[in-house]
Design an enzyme around this catalytic site. Structure first.
Site, PDB file in Angstrom:
ATOM      1  CE  LYS A 247      -4.155  -1.949   0.391  1.00 41.13           C
ATOM      2  NZ  LYS A 247      -5.197  -1.782  -0.632  1.00 41.13           N
TER       3      LYS A 247
ATOM      4  CD  GLU B 237     -10.016   4.360   0.715  1.00 41.63           C
ATOM      5  OE1 GLU B 237      -9.804   5.568   0.524  1.00 41.63           O
ATOM      6  OE2 GLU B 237      -9.343   3.457   0.171  1.00 41.63           O
TER       7      GLU B 237
ATOM      8  CB  SER C 254      -0.103  -8.081  -1.292  1.00 44.55           C
ATOM      9  OG  SER C 254      -0.967  -8.901  -0.531  1.00 44.55           O
TER      10      SER C 254
HETATM   11  C1  PLP Z   1      -1.630  -7.118   2.382  1.00 43.79           C
HETATM   12  C2  PLP Z   1      -2.783  -6.711   1.547  1.00 43.79           C
HETATM   13  N1  PLP Z   1      -2.967  -7.316   0.362  1.00 43.79           N
HETATM   14  C3  PLP Z   1      -4.013  -6.998  -0.422  1.00 43.79           C
HETATM   15  C4  PLP Z   1      -4.936  -6.044  -0.045  1.00 43.79           C
HETATM   16  C5  PLP Z   1      -6.090  -5.784  -0.955  1.00 43.79           C
HETATM   17  O1  PLP Z   1      -6.013  -4.578  -1.646  1.00 43.79           O
HETATM   18  P1  PLP Z   1      -5.661  -4.567  -3.197  1.00 43.79           P
HETATM   19  O2  PLP Z   1      -6.602  -5.503  -3.862  1.00 43.79           O
HETATM   20  O3  PLP Z   1      -5.903  -3.136  -3.573  1.00 43.79           O
HETATM   21  O4  PLP Z   1      -4.271  -4.963  -3.368  1.00 43.79           O
HETATM   22  C6  PLP Z   1      -4.765  -5.368   1.183  1.00 43.79           C
HETATM   23  C7  PLP Z   1      -5.742  -4.321   1.617  1.00 43.79           C
HETATM   24  O5  PLP Z   1      -5.817  -3.917   2.753  1.00 43.79           O
HETATM   25  C8  PLP Z   1      -3.660  -5.708   1.998  1.00 43.79           C
HETATM   26  O6  PLP Z   1      -3.467  -5.103   3.176  1.00 43.79           O
END
Ligand code: PLP
Lengths: 413, 253
Positions: free
Chosen positions: A109, A131, A397
């Site tokens: 993020k 948000e 992620s």
């Molecule tokens: C570690 C992690 N992966 C994925 C997401 C999902 O968001 P996005 O689909 O925008 O990657 C989040 C959202 O809070 C997250 O914290």
């Protein structure tokens, strides 16, 4: 597409868009049938200011330099591309993990919030709103506001404030004000509504840092560009390790879709790279407690974007469910809606149970505790089989620290 | 002639009221409309409730949630309004958000509006560019006036563009806010009213957002043709019941 050609548009700042990439946004922010800016006139000046300048600002050498420097020195980029040997052995294929969990604040993020805070400064904004669902984007926004000394207000559903107490505390330590969203189901969708209302009420001094590739144009494209550093690095790293830039597959979880957009970005128009998107099935796609938008959604408008979203026959937006607060969103970004409809992307949904099991498995096999969002992407290997010499890159992620309580409750640790 | 256009030609300041269909009770729609007409209101915005009303403050959000909970749907509203033109003769506008209209089918929606005798539509999140490219022909085919919004932040060039596209009145949002603000009008607001009046637009303007009483109604109609009251009216019927319409309208003029 024909409709888009009929629309009059201002091409001055847009000539620089990379039009040759067909799965990218066009100059009006459309990905095929999806995207656009369905916003009330109250937001038009803010959104138009951003739309008319974002590409130009991002391409300024001074902007690029500051962005890259901060990603390196502050976020800790490049993040490693790690060959997961034991995980690969178990599933009989070659799996690489793109380690976004090692970014400062613990998830991808922050790539976006660094980019957007620099954008906000260039636009002369002094007040930042955001948000958040799980609190990861809220923490990443509060972090960059502390870094730049800007006022920060984060909207968070009252229910999520209770579920994610440690992240609420982190935001407060970072100097942000956390405002509860009390309307609707009091989760991410409602926090987004409140942030948009705040922007309507503060149209001059405020920049809204959206946390995913959602919202009105130019947000989906802008956020994707900031996150595209993920695939930019992956290409270089894979070339070093495997002698080629392109893997056979890229895999990511999709809430709104920002980590996925970042990993796919430079592969979108490379047909030899398979794109796999993993959504949260919750308790099962047909249980009524799910967030699998591609399976359950229809075309409609949410938060200013035409995309796939979960809704009633009458067009009321419905409440999704997932054990992972970051995937608990009733829509997906327009890029992903287009990947789904066009068949370019393969969409798989994973239940709470399978995700939790996969998270625990990665911890034991590789010594990496993933965020529950990420665990969804890891879970597909039980059913989706790959060839022995396929190279599969998964976007790791985020890390699982924020989810420890959920893991503890679930596995009675 | 479209009833909105006719009304705009009358030599008086117009009072328009907004209410959320299906609130307080699902079947209050016709009764509220009847009382509004009897109280001398000039025009009505019938709110089609939406789950995520981005441009609205807490009062209209809560009435929308309650109306949906009561079972209000697009089809339900249309069926309540069938035959309404036997008794109601003032202009009627449907105000809502675009997603329910899109799901119902834009053409089908417009056709039903024409059958009922609806005169105009306000969809805050249907922007000008999309409207002109995709939907203008449909609205026009069914004789519906689309109402555009402007705010104090809207540039002169944009106002000219919206004025040119407009076939009825321009909805002037009084200040940068969601619906339901009650702080009264500042000097900046009066300057804005004057500035827009001085632009000599082809479309007359009706002011909305933040109008709650006689004083703000007067201020809003000094330079503009009329004013719209929403949240203050909803608060009144929340407190005094769905049969108390007249006692609210009396306090305004
Ligand atoms: C570690 C992690 N992966 C994925 C997401 C999902 O968001 P996005 O689909 O925008 O990657 C989040 C959202 O809070 C997250 O914290």
């Amino acid at each position: 597409m024909q409709r888009l050609r009929r629309l009059a548009h201002n091409t001055i700042a847009m000539n620089t868009l990379e039009k040759e990439k067909s799965y990218q946004a066009d100059e009006r922010g459309y990905y095929g049938d999806f995207g656009g800016a369905f916003i009330p006139e109250m937001l038009y000046p803010n959104v138009e200011e951003l739309r008319s300048q974002y590409v130009q600002i991002m391409q300024e050498p001074a902007f690029q330099e500051e962005f890259k420097q901060l990603l390196m020195d502050y976020v800790g980029r490049p993040t490693p591309l790690y060959y997961a040997k034991r995980f690969s052995e178990k599933y009989g294929t070659k799996v690489y993990l793109k380690r976004e969990d090692l970014c400062h604040t613990g998830a991808h993020k922050v790539n976006n919030t660094i980019g957007q805070i620099l954008m906000a400064q260039r636009l002369g904004k002094t007040r930042i709103i955001a948000e958040t669902g799980a609190g990861q984007h809220g923490v990443a926004t509060a972090t960059v506001c502390a870094l730049m000394g800007l006022e920060c207000i984060v909207y968070m559903g009252a229910v999520d404030i209770e579920r994610q107490a440690p992240n609420v505390a982190r935001m407060k330590m970072l100097g942000a004000t956390v405002r509860p969203a009390m309307s609707g189901s009091r989760t991410l969708k409602d926090a987004t509504n409140e942030a948009i209302r705040d922007w309507i009420n503060n149209p001059v001094n405020t920049h809204y840092i959206i946390g995913s590739v959602v919202g009105p144009h130019p947000y989906p494209d802008m956020v994707a560009r900031f996150q595209s550093v993920i695939s930019e690095e992956t290409k270089k790293q894979l070339l070093e390790k495997e002698g080629k830039e392109n893997p056979d597959y890229v895999v990511a979880c999709v809430g709104g879709g920002s980590n996925a957009a970042g990993l796919y970005y430079h592969y979108l128009d490379q047909p030899d790279v398979g794109i796999i998107a993993v959504e949260a099935a919750g308790k099962g796609v047909d249980t009524g407690e799910s967030a699998a938008t591609s399976a359950l959604g229809r075309e409609g408008i949410i938060h200013g974007s035409k995309t796939l979203l979960m809704q009633t026959d009458d067009g009321q937006i419905t409440e999704p469910y997932s054990i992972s607060a970051g995937l608990d969103y009733p829509g997906v970004g327009p890029m992903h809606a287009n990947l789904f409809r066009s068949g370019r992307g393969e969409f798989i949904s994973v239940t709470d149970e399978d995700a939790m099991t996969a998270g625990l498995e990665l911890s034991k096999l590789e010594g990496i505790i993933p965020a529950i969002e990420t665990s969804h992407a890891l879970a597909i290997f039980e059913t989706r089989k790959f060839k022995k010499d396929d190279i599969v890159v998964i976007n790791l992620s985020g890390r699982g620290d924020k989810d420890l309580n959920t893991y503890i409750d679930y596995f009675k640790l | 002639m479209n009833r909105i256009k006719q009304k705009l030609q009358e030599d008086k300041k117009l009072l328009s009221l907004y209410f959320t269909a299906g609130y307080p009770a699902i079947d209050d729609t016709v009764s509220i409309l009847t009382q509004l007409q009897e109280s001398g209101v000039d025009m009505v915005e019938i709110g089609l409730p939406f789950s995520d009303p981005l441009a609205d403050g807490p009062t209209i959000q809560e009435s929308s949630t309650a109306a949906l909970h009561n079972g209000m749907t697009t089809e339900k509203l249309f069926s309540q309004l069938d035959g309404i033109r036997e008794t109601i003769h003032i202009p009627l506008i449907v105000m809502g958000y675009f997603n329910p209209m899109l799901q119902y089918g834009v053409e089908k929606f417009c056709k039903r509006c024409q059958e009922i005798g609806i005169d105009g539509i306000i969809m805050p999140d249907l922007p000008l560019a999309e409207y002109e490219a995709e939907y203008k022909a449909i609205f026009e085919k069914y004789g519906l006036i689309n109402v555009f919004l402007i705010t104090p932040q809207t540039s002169d060039a944009r106002i000219q563009q919206l004025d040119a596209a407009s076939d009825g009145f321009i909805y002037m949002v009084s200040s940068a806010s969601t619906t339901g603000g009650t702080s009264g009008f500042s000097n900046t607001t009066s300057d804005y009213f004057e500035r827009i009046a001085a632009m000599n637009l082809k479309s007359q303007q009706i002011v909305g957002f933040g109008i709650s009483n006689e004083e703000t109604f007067k201020a809003a109609t000094t330079h503009q043709k009329g004013a719209i009251i929403g949240s203050a009216f909803i608060k009144h019927i929340t407190k005094n019941g769905a049969n108390s319409v007249a006692s609210f309208v009396e306090t305004i003029r």
